[in-house]
Design an enzyme around this catalytic site. Structure first.
Site, mmCIF file in Angstrom:
data_model
loop_
_atom_site.group_PDB
_atom_site.id
_atom_site.type_symbol
_atom_site.label_atom_id
_atom_site.label_comp_id
_atom_site.label_asym_id
_atom_site.label_seq_id
_atom_site.Cartn_x
_atom_site.Cartn_y
_atom_site.Cartn_z
ATOM 1 N N SER A 169 0.819 -1.211 0.000
ATOM 2 C CA SER A 169 0.000 0.000 0.000
ATOM 3 C C SER A 169 0.854 1.262 0.000
ATOM 4 O O SER A 169 2.005 1.255 0.436
ATOM 5 C CB SER A 169 -0.909 0.019 1.226
HETATM 6 N N1 SAH Z 1 -0.539 -5.380 3.851
HETATM 7 C C1 SAH Z 1 0.180 -5.648 2.607
HETATM 8 C C2 SAH Z 1 -0.596 -5.226 1.372
HETATM 9 C C3 SAH Z 1 -1.474 -6.299 0.966
HETATM 10 S S1 SAH Z 1 -2.265 -6.271 -0.602
HETATM 11 C C4 SAH Z 1 1.549 -5.031 2.620
HETATM 12 O O1 SAH Z 1 1.898 -4.324 3.584
HETATM 13 O O2 SAH Z 1 2.304 -5.273 1.684
HETATM 14 C C5 SAH Z 1 -3.591 -7.373 -0.133
HETATM 15 C C6 SAH Z 1 -3.158 -8.781 0.194
HETATM 16 O O3 SAH Z 1 -4.298 -9.491 0.638
HETATM 17 C C7 SAH Z 1 -2.607 -9.550 -0.983
HETATM 18 O O4 SAH Z 1 -1.345 -10.059 -0.663
HETATM 19 C C8 SAH Z 1 -3.620 -10.653 -1.197
HETATM 20 O O5 SAH Z 1 -3.050 -11.858 -1.677
HETATM 21 C C9 SAH Z 1 -4.191 -10.825 0.184
HETATM 22 N N2 SAH Z 1 -5.521 -11.434 0.235
HETATM 23 C C10 SAH Z 1 -6.533 -11.329 -0.656
HETATM 24 N N3 SAH Z 1 -7.597 -12.041 -0.261
HETATM 25 C C11 SAH Z 1 -7.263 -12.614 0.924
HETATM 26 C C12 SAH Z 1 -7.942 -13.486 1.837
HETATM 27 N N4 SAH Z 1 -9.187 -13.919 1.604
HETATM 28 N N5 SAH Z 1 -7.286 -13.867 2.948
HETATM 29 C C13 SAH Z 1 -6.014 -13.451 3.206
HETATM 30 N N6 SAH Z 1 -5.329 -12.643 2.373
HETATM 31 C C14 SAH Z 1 -5.937 -12.230 1.252
#
Ligand code: SAH
Length: 234
Positions: free
Chosen positions: A85
């Site tokens: 993000s």
């Molecule tokens: N917090 C992260 C940004 C994440 S982007 C950082 O600091 O880099 C969103 C993430 O959520 C992705 O890696 C995606 O694979 C994950 N995601 C999507 N659906 C999900 C689910 N149902 N359960 C767990 N993770 C999930």
């Protein structure tokens, strides 16, 4: 007369310390500029959070070919349809969470592990769930290598949370569900706070803050439009 040389010495010590920090990590200057221009100037005030964002080496949480862009005012792709993000959004959500040193926190969507690393400096323990096995694995290894010992990453479906470790004082979702899952609200401790992007499409998402009062009652507050990776169905 005595105070003047002392003040001078303190100033030189500060400059020496800053130079050492910049020399030890070639991105120190860019990180400082990120904190001041993107975060402080937009109104984020929590001093512990600002310190954490000064310390966590964001460039070590992005793919190596994008390291030069790590401190820019934008999200970046990290593979598998995921993004790290925008720094300001990490700061805003973490500030709304009001983390304290004794808290147990849950993150849904580990991605790169950057948000978990920032949070780990502000609470006692972070549990983070990631659905993509490769991301869970690389974030786990990277966090361990960088010494974030109080973060535990597990591959799994964030819709289910982490019932074995519940309740959590703080919960943060960094992928957007159409509606905040009841299972996660159930895993929030009384007196707890949950922050999440919520919305059925990337163009209709909004940050929502959920507070669970000591008597268990729930309040929802909207905190502005955002655009996050949609939360995948498990
Ligand atoms: N917090 C992260 C940004 C994440 S982007 C950082 O600091 O880099 C969103 C993430 O959520 C992705 O890696 C995606 O694979 C994950 N995601 C999507 N659906 C999900 C689910 N149902 N359960 C767990 N993770 C999930």
């Amino acid at each position: 007369m005595i105070a003047t040389p002392k003040r001078g010495a303190v100033a030189w010590l500060a400059i020496a310390a800053l130079s050492a920090a910049v020399a030890a990590d070639g991105y120190g200057y860019q990180r400082e500029r990120m904190v001041v221009q993107q975060i402080q100037e937009r109104g984020i005030k929590n001093p512990r959070l600002l310190l954490a964002m000064r310390e966590v080496p964001r460039h070590l949480f992005v793919p190596s070919e994008l390291q030069g862009m790590a401190y820019m005012d934008q999200p970046l792709p990290i593979g598998y349809d995921a993004t790290i993000s925008q720094p300001y959004i990490v700061a805003l959500m973490t500030e709304l969470l009001e983390p304290s040193p004794g808290h147990k926190a849950l993150e849904i969507g580990t991605g790169s592990g950057y948000q978990a690393a920032v949070l780990s400096k502000l609470v006692k323990r972070v549990y983070s769930v990631e659905i993509v096995p490769q991301l869970a694995q690389s974030a786990r290894e990277n966090l361990k290598r960088l010494g974030y010992w109080n973060v535990t990453v597990r591959q799994g479906d964030g819709y289910k949370g982490w019932p074995e470790e519940a309740p959590f004082d703080r919960i943060i979702l960094t992928a957007a569900p159409p509606r905040i899952p009841d299972a996660l609200i159930d895993q929030l401790a009384r007196g707890g706070r949950l922050i999440a992007p919520e919305g059925a499409t990337p163009f209709s998402q909004e940050l929502v803050l959920i507070e669970k009062a000591p008597d268990g009652s729930i309040t929802r507050t909207r905190a502005g439009g955002v655009r996050f990776v949609p939360m995948k169905k498990g």
